[in-house]
Each structure stands twice: as C-alpha cells, then as structure tokens.
Design a protein around this motif. Structure first.
Motif, PDB file in Angstrom:
ATOM      1  N   UNK A   1     -27.064  11.117   4.766  1.00 16.34           N
ATOM      2  CA  UNK A   1     -25.654  11.079   4.434  1.00 16.34           C
ATOM      3  C   UNK A   1     -25.302   9.657   4.021  1.00 16.34           C
ATOM      4  N   UNK A   2     -24.365   9.536   3.117  1.00 19.00           N
ATOM      5  CA  UNK A   2     -23.929   8.225   2.640  1.00 19.00           C
ATOM      6  C   UNK A   2     -22.426   8.094   2.856  1.00 19.00           C
ATOM      7  N   UNK A   3     -22.032   6.955   3.430  1.00 13.30           N
ATOM      8  CA  UNK A   3     -20.616   6.638   3.592  1.00 13.30           C
ATOM      9  C   UNK A   3     -20.219   5.722   2.436  1.00 13.30           C
ATOM     10  N   UNK A   4     -19.188   6.130   1.716  1.00 13.54           N
ATOM     11  CA  UNK A   4     -18.671   5.327   0.612  1.00 13.54           C
ATOM     12  C   UNK A   4     -17.244   4.946   0.968  1.00 13.54           C
ATOM     13  N   UNK A   5     -16.933   3.661   0.823  1.00 10.33           N
ATOM     14  CA  UNK A   5     -15.600   3.220   1.202  1.00 10.33           C
ATOM     15  C   UNK A   5     -15.056   2.186   0.233  1.00 10.33           C
ATOM     16  N   UNK A   6     -13.753   2.005   0.289  1.00 13.47           N
ATOM     17  CA  UNK A   6     -13.059   0.893  -0.355  1.00 13.47           C
ATOM     18  C   UNK A   6     -12.211   0.232   0.714  1.00 13.47           C
ATOM     19  N   UNK A   7     -12.028  -1.082   0.562  1.00 17.19           N
ATOM     20  CA  UNK A   7     -11.308  -1.841   1.585  1.00 17.19           C
ATOM     21  C   UNK A   7     -10.345  -2.807   0.895  1.00 17.19           C
ATOM     22  N   UNK A   8      -9.131  -2.881   1.456  1.00 15.75           N
ATOM     23  CA  UNK A   8      -8.078  -3.724   0.880  1.00 15.75           C
ATOM     24  C   UNK A   8      -7.397  -4.536   1.969  1.00 15.75           C
ATOM     25  N   UNK A   9      -7.143  -5.800   1.665  1.00 15.49           N
ATOM     26  CA  UNK A   9      -6.292  -6.618   2.520  1.00 15.49           C
ATOM     27  C   UNK A   9      -4.851  -6.245   2.164  1.00 15.49           C
ATOM     28  N   UNK A  10      -4.042  -5.959   3.174  1.00 15.22           N
ATOM     29  CA  UNK A  10      -2.671  -5.485   2.975  1.00 15.22           C
ATOM     30  C   UNK A  10      -1.703  -6.651   3.142  1.00 15.22           C
ATOM     31  N   UNK A  11      -0.825  -6.815   2.165  1.00 13.56           N
ATOM     32  CA  UNK A  11       0.155  -7.905   2.227  1.00 13.56           C
ATOM     33  C   UNK A  11       1.299  -7.586   3.184  1.00 13.56           C
ATOM     34  N   UNK A  12       1.724  -6.321   3.220  1.00 11.17           N
ATOM     35  CA  UNK A  12       2.880  -5.934   4.034  1.00 11.17           C
ATOM     36  C   UNK A  12       2.549  -4.621   4.755  1.00 11.17           C
ATOM     37  N   UNK A  13       2.224  -4.735   6.025  1.00 15.32           N
ATOM     38  CA  UNK A  13       1.818  -3.567   6.821  1.00 15.32           C
ATOM     39  C   UNK A  13       2.892  -2.486   6.827  1.00 15.32           C
ATOM     40  N   UNK A  14       4.138  -2.885   7.005  1.00 18.78           N
ATOM     41  CA  UNK A  14       5.232  -1.904   7.065  1.00 18.78           C
ATOM     42  C   UNK A  14       5.394  -1.167   5.734  1.00 18.78           C
ATOM     43  N   UNK A  15       5.256  -1.880   4.616  1.00 19.04           N
ATOM     44  CA  UNK A  15       5.335  -1.230   3.302  1.00 19.04           C
ATOM     45  C   UNK A  15       4.224  -0.197   3.153  1.00 19.04           C
ATOM     46  N   UNK A  16       3.041  -0.513   3.667  1.00 18.42           N
ATOM     47  CA  UNK A  16       1.935   0.446   3.639  1.00 18.42           C
ATOM     48  C   UNK A  16       2.299   1.697   4.422  1.00 18.42           C
ATOM     49  N   UNK A  17       2.795   1.531   5.646  1.00 23.09           N
ATOM     50  CA  UNK A  17       3.126   2.682   6.482  1.00 23.09           C
ATOM     51  C   UNK A  17       4.234   3.531   5.862  1.00 23.09           C
ATOM     52  N   UNK A  18       5.201   2.885   5.209  1.00 33.70           N
ATOM     53  CA  UNK A  18       6.272   3.623   4.529  1.00 33.70           C
ATOM     54  C   UNK A  18       5.694   4.427   3.370  1.00 33.70           C
ATOM     55  N   UNK A  19       4.797   3.808   2.584  1.00 35.92           N
ATOM     56  CA  UNK A  19       4.178   4.500   1.444  1.00 35.92           C
ATOM     57  C   UNK A  19       3.341   5.688   1.912  1.00 35.92           C
ATOM     58  N   UNK A  20       2.641   5.525   3.019  1.00 37.18           N
ATOM     59  CA  UNK A  20       1.835   6.629   3.554  1.00 37.18           C
ATOM     60  C   UNK A  20       2.734   7.765   4.048  1.00 37.18           C
ATOM     61  N   UNK A  21       3.785   7.417   4.769  1.00 34.03           N
ATOM     62  CA  UNK A  21       4.717   8.421   5.276  1.00 34.03           C
ATOM     63  C   UNK A  21       5.344   9.205   4.124  1.00 34.03           C
ATOM     64  N   UNK A  22       5.661   8.520   3.038  1.00 29.78           N
ATOM     65  CA  UNK A  22       6.241   9.189   1.867  1.00 29.78           C
ATOM     66  C   UNK A  22       5.275  10.221   1.281  1.00 29.78           C
ATOM     67  N   UNK A  23       3.974  10.039   1.515  1.00 27.92           N
ATOM     68  CA  UNK A  23       2.953  10.986   1.046  1.00 27.92           C
ATOM     69  C   UNK A  23       2.608  12.026   2.111  1.00 27.92           C
ATOM     70  N   UNK A  24       3.294  11.968   3.242  1.00 26.53           N
ATOM     71  CA  UNK A  24       3.002  12.910   4.320  1.00 26.53           C
ATOM     72  C   UNK A  24       1.769  12.543   5.122  1.00 26.53           C
ATOM     73  N   UNK A  25       1.377  11.272   5.045  1.00 32.80           N
ATOM     74  CA  UNK A  25       0.188  10.793   5.759  1.00 32.80           C
ATOM     75  C   UNK A  25       0.657   9.992   6.968  1.00 32.80           C
ATOM     76  N   UNK A  26       0.336  10.484   8.148  1.00 34.18           N
ATOM     77  CA  UNK A  26       0.731   9.817   9.389  1.00 34.18           C
ATOM     78  C   UNK A  26      -0.522   9.381  10.144  1.00 34.18           C
ATOM     79  N   UNK A  27      -0.868   8.096  10.102  1.00 42.26           N
ATOM     80  CA  UNK A  27      -2.019   7.651  10.891  1.00 42.26           C
ATOM     81  C   UNK A  27      -1.803   7.929  12.372  1.00 42.26           C
ATOM     82  N   UNK A  28      -2.901   8.249  13.052  1.00 43.50           N
ATOM     83  CA  UNK A  28      -2.856   8.571  14.471  1.00 43.50           C
ATOM     84  C   UNK A  28      -2.570   7.363  15.334  1.00 43.50           C
TER      85      UNK A  28
END
Length: 180
Positions: A1-28
């Motif tokens: 099995x192969x794990x493929x990933x991308x990684x990003x440094x986030x400038x604004x954590x809260x903006x990320x969480x808002x963008x995810x919530x707008x897509x219906x994505x709620x991190x655990x």
C-alpha cells in the motif's frame, strides 16, 4: 500500500476551520501524537529520501504504533507498513539494533476528518504552527504525483492562505531546531 499526501503550512487556523465547516467537513476531537522519527545509519538530512526506509514510533493515548515509510515518487508519496506495538521502549531498542538512529521528536495535536477516498488532518505542530495535510491510500501503479495534484486542487478550492511544503514533519522540526 502507498500513502500519498500533500502538506500545507496554514496562515490562519480559524479561516481554515471556517472554510472546512462551509464544506460540511468537521474535524474530530484533538488527539495528542508523540512521534519519534528514525533514519538509517549513514543517511543525512539533505540526502535523497527516494527508496530509503524511515521509521517512526507514535504514541497516542497510551497506544504505540510502529510505521515504516519508504518514499517512492517523492518524500510525501511512500510505501507504508504499520503495526501496533505493545512496548515502546523495547521497540525503540529493536529499531536501533536494526541500524536506525533516532533523529527528532515531533509533538502535535491532530484533528482528523474522513473525506471520500482519504483523510484530512489539521495539525498543530509544536514549534512549527498549524498545518493542513490530506492523505490518500492508493494501490501499486497509481502515480503519486497525479494523486497529489488532485489533493492540491481541493486545497486550492478552499480559498485560504496556505503554502505547500514537500517536507516531512521531521525535516521541518529539524530545520527549526537548527535555526533556533
């Protein structure tokens, strides 16, 4: 099995969480991960990682996991093997006996969410800041760079301030420690 990933440094954590919530994505809920990274004797940071096995011991809530990753296409597209470990100290000693050396310790708080065909992680890495990581497990013969392009397109569609890194957390932590 192969794990493929991308990684990003986030400038604004809260903006990320808002963008995810707008897509219906709620991190655990947040989970603390304590990782010890290992590299083969004779390998040095700056050397190519392609085809070189690296291992990690991870502890989460008192449970230990041993992981071997061998980069294939690039440092974030790896053959991966993982198993639970009963005794972290004994496994550490065994890893050293196998010819690996401990490199850096990576401490992070991770929140995960399942995506179709993969996983999204919001990581707060001690000494580095917040990162967004998307992972997908693929079979042999699937080009990692094509999968990374798909994952990168999803991140771009979020419309938030991020900068992509091709480095693993152990490399980033080591660089931060060296510049401190």
């Amino acid at each position: 099995m192969r794990e493929v990933e991308v990684k990003y440094r986030v400038q604004d954590r809260e903006a990320l969480l808002v963008a995810l919530t707008a897509r219906g994505i709620e991190p655990g809920p947040p989970v603390v991960q304590d990782d010890q990274a290992y590299a083969p004797q004779g390998w040095s940071y700056g050397d190519s990682r392609i085809g070189v096995p690296f291992v990690r011991l991870r502890t989460v809530d008192g449970r230990h996991t041993f992981t071997l990753k061998r980069p294939a296409d690039n440092a974030l597209s790896c053959d991966e093997y993982e198993t639970a470990v009963a005794d972290r100290e004994q496994m550490h000693t065994a890893i050293l006996a196998m010819g690996f050396r401990a490199t850096v310790r990576v401490a992070k708080v991770r929140r995960t969410a399942r995506l179709p065909g993969g996983e999204l992680c919001v990581d707060d890495v001690a000494g580095l800041g917040t990162f967004l990581e998307l992972e997908r497990i693929v079979g042999d013969g699937v080009p990692g760079e094509a999968v990374q392009a798909e994952l990168a397109a999803f991140v771009a569609s979020l419309g938030i301030g991020v900068s992509r890194t091709e480095e693993s957390y152990d490399s980033l932590v080591r660089a931060a420690l060296a510049s401190a």
